[in-house]
Design a protein around this motif. Structure first.
Motif, PDB file in Angstrom:
ATOM      1  N   GLU A 154       0.188   5.533  -0.526  1.00  0.00           N
ATOM      2  CA  GLU A 154       1.211   4.980   0.371  1.00  0.00           C
ATOM      3  C   GLU A 154       2.477   4.681  -0.424  1.00  0.00           C
ATOM      4  N   ASP A 172       7.525  -0.249  -7.792  1.00  0.00           N
ATOM      5  CA  ASP A 172       7.558  -1.184  -8.920  1.00  0.00           C
ATOM      6  C   ASP A 172       6.612  -0.743 -10.035  1.00  0.00           C
ATOM      7  N   LEU A 173       5.432  -0.257  -9.649  1.00  0.00           N
ATOM      8  CA  LEU A 173       4.451   0.189 -10.633  1.00  0.00           C
ATOM      9  C   LEU A 173       5.023   1.311 -11.494  1.00  0.00           C
ATOM     10  N   ASN A 192       5.326   2.562  -1.015  1.00  0.00           N
ATOM     11  CA  ASN A 192       5.781   1.223  -0.686  1.00  0.00           C
ATOM     12  C   ASN A 192       6.392   0.580  -1.934  1.00  0.00           C
ATOM     13  N   ASP A 193       6.878  -0.654  -1.785  1.00  0.00           N
ATOM     14  CA  ASP A 193       7.534  -1.337  -2.908  1.00  0.00           C
ATOM     15  C   ASP A 193       6.584  -1.510  -4.086  1.00  0.00           C
ATOM     16  N   GLU A 194       5.323  -1.724  -3.800  1.00  0.00           N
ATOM     17  CA  GLU A 194       4.341  -1.910  -4.862  1.00  0.00           C
ATOM     18  C   GLU A 194       4.241  -0.660  -5.740  1.00  0.00           C
ATOM     19  N   LEU A 195       4.211   0.517  -5.090  1.00  0.00           N
ATOM     20  CA  LEU A 195       4.130   1.767  -5.849  1.00  0.00           C
ATOM     21  C   LEU A 195       5.413   1.997  -6.642  1.00  0.00           C
ATOM     22  N   ASN A 209       8.481   0.096 -13.452  1.00  0.00           N
ATOM     23  CA  ASN A 209       8.256  -0.846 -14.552  1.00  0.00           C
ATOM     24  C   ASN A 209       7.600  -0.162 -15.748  1.00  0.00           C
ATOM     25  N   LYS A 240      -1.742   4.534  -9.493  1.00  0.00           N
ATOM     26  CA  LYS A 240      -2.149   3.547  -8.502  1.00  0.00           C
ATOM     27  C   LYS A 240      -3.590   3.083  -8.724  1.00  0.00           C
TER      28      LYS A 240
END
Length: 491
Positions: free
Chosen positions: A263, A270-271, A265-268, A274, A201
């Motif tokens: 946190e 996806d990270l 969440n979708d961002e984590l 991917n 992150k």
């Protein structure tokens, strides 16, 4: 009498348990309502068949019978043990236990849970003493650790029975002293996982770079010596006290974020996903499993050769099965004949092939040597015996190349005892690819006193094992290749 285990839940872990029991000779009944469960388990079992026999220096027992049941009651019938491997939802596990104990209230149930304590699992059960944690690590059919964790409601007898079943299938049962969420292994993994997510992150490293830091560095040390023994060495001649004095102050430095988590969440997601796809997406999951298994087999075999760590568990399991096999020799010898003994399971690796893409000549002899070494270990002429000053030396060999073996082919080495006396062993090896012999080797070995440098009589403890095998093999047809000379025409 064949023993039977029941597997509830046919995912990756349940399939691994099924393979571990089956390949150690148990019958296994599986219950999983997933219509894909049979396919998934058979794919895991296929990988296990390739890998687990490569760790054994004793003939594997006949594989157990695998069945898929329509109900839990049908699955548990006749079983002495149940391994529950359903999703990590406590209400689902409670529902499963209720159905299992309704069908058979006295059955011992081990859970593959990654974190629930036994006391959590036992809530509402009419027989809580029969529910216990037996937490494995993936792949279950190769990694020996099983964390056995009970509650005050489990009797000492229940814990010991679970421990013994784990040992019977070649596992290392580690009994947890006190109930604790996530047990031992997963608490370490959770700490490393949290720190890895922060590094992702914060942009400090990628998934691949984090993995490289593990597999190129401390992961190799942990696999053989764990944490504290590794750090003891790091303390040098002064040992652990010096290490603690030197690195203890670092405990107060802000190196880690173990008390906090990024946190979710979708961002984590996806990270992580991917980067993982970029790192390993070129491989299918079954291919990754086979690569992992092949590497683990090599590592575990090395540990086994040094009788260290997980390799010691493999040796001890071999010894238990060798004792049982040797106890069965009188029954084998009393029959009219016996099959050649399956002593080695091999796979043609990249370093084994020549410019034609076929297994090179030296590897045919290597396969026969591995088969011979396994047989010598079986009869008691192992490395400890050699350390005592005696061994069997090869006096003559005659190899015949009969067929081709190519990269990836699975090979089996068998031995037939043609004859023996106090000083000699006359053996015939077949290197098989399925039902086809790719090579045969006729070999004469002499029992030698290495210090004196001459052939001497083998001790009774070895002859008493070889004798019944040779007697049983008298009923076998004499191989046509026996006694041939180089260049002799067929027929």
């Amino acid at each position: 009498m064949t023993r039977k285990a029941t597997i509830i839940g046919g995912g990756v872990i349940g399939g691994g348990w099924a393979a571990r029991f089956l390949l150690n000779g148990w019958d296994v009944a599986v219950f999983d309502p997933d219509p894909q469960a049979e396919r998934k388990i058979n794919e895991v079992l296929a990988n296990a068949r390739r890998a687990l026999p490569s760790l054994s220096d004793v003939p594997m027992p006949p594989e157990g019978k695998l069945t898929f049941a329509d109900t839990m009651a049908e699955a548990v019938e006749g079983s002495e043990y149940v391994q529950e491997s359903v999703s990590e939802r406590i209400e689902l596990k409670h529902k499963v236990y209720a159905q299992l104990q309704q069908a058979n209230p006295g059955i011992l149930i081990g859970s593959s849970t990654s974190g629930f304590k036994a006391s959590d699992l036992q809530q509402g059960s009419p027989a809580p003493e029969n529910i216990i944690v037996a937490h494995p690590f993936n792949p279950v059919y190769l990694l020996p650790l099983s964390e056995v964790s009970g509650s005050p409601k489990n009797t000492a007898e229940t814990v010991e029975k679970t421990v013994q079943i784990m040992k019977d299938i070649g596992m290392f049962p580690l009994v947890i002293r006190h109930e604790i969420d996530a047990f031992l292994g997963n608490r370490f993994l959770e700490a490393v996982w949290r720190e890895a997510l922060w590094m992702l992150k914060d942009g400090v490293a990628t998934t691949e770079e984090i993995d490289e830091s593990i597999r190129m560095g401390f992961g190799l040390r942990w696999g053989q010596m764990g944490l504290f023994e590794t750090y003891r060495i790091a303390g040098g001649e002064a040992g652990m006290r010096h290490f603690m004095a030197q690195f203890g102050p670092a405990l107060k430095w802000p190196w880690t974020k173990l008390m906090d988590v990024p946190e979710f969440n979708d961002e984590l997601v996806d990270l992580v996903a991917n980067q993982s796809d970029a790192q390993s997406g070129m491989y299918g999951i079954r291919e990754l499993e086979r690569i992992r298994d092949q590497n683990l087999v090599g590592f575990l075999r090395s540990l086994k050769d040094s009788n260290w760590g997980a390799g010691k568990v493999l040796r001890e399991h071999d010894e238990r099965r060798r004792d049982a096999w040797q106890a069965s020799l009188p029954a084998i010898a009393s029959g009219p004949s016996a099959d050649p003994l399956v002593m080695a399971h091999l796979q043609v690796l990249p370093g084994w092939i020549d410019y034609n893409g076929h297994m090179t000549e030296s590897r045919y002899l290597f396969a026969a040597s591995e088969t011979c070494d396994a047989f010598l270990r079986l009869i008691g002429a192992d490395m400890d015996y050699v350390a005592g000053g005696h061994s069997y030396y090869t006096a003559e060999s005659h190899i015949m190349h009969l067929d081709e073996a190519k990269l990836g082919d699975r090979l089996t080495g068998t031995v037939q005892v043609l004859g023996h006396d106090e000083k000699r062993l006359h053996l015939f090896f077949r290197i098989m690819k399925g039902d086809v012999a790719v090579a045969t080797v006729e070999q004469m070995l002499l029992h030698v006193d290495m210090k004196a440098g001459k052939a001497v009589a083998a001790p009774a403890k070895i002859l008493n094992i070889v004798g019944p095998i040779a007697e049983a093999h008298k009923g076998l047809e004499k191989p046509a290749a026996v006694g041939r000379y180089v260049g002799q025409r067929k027929g």
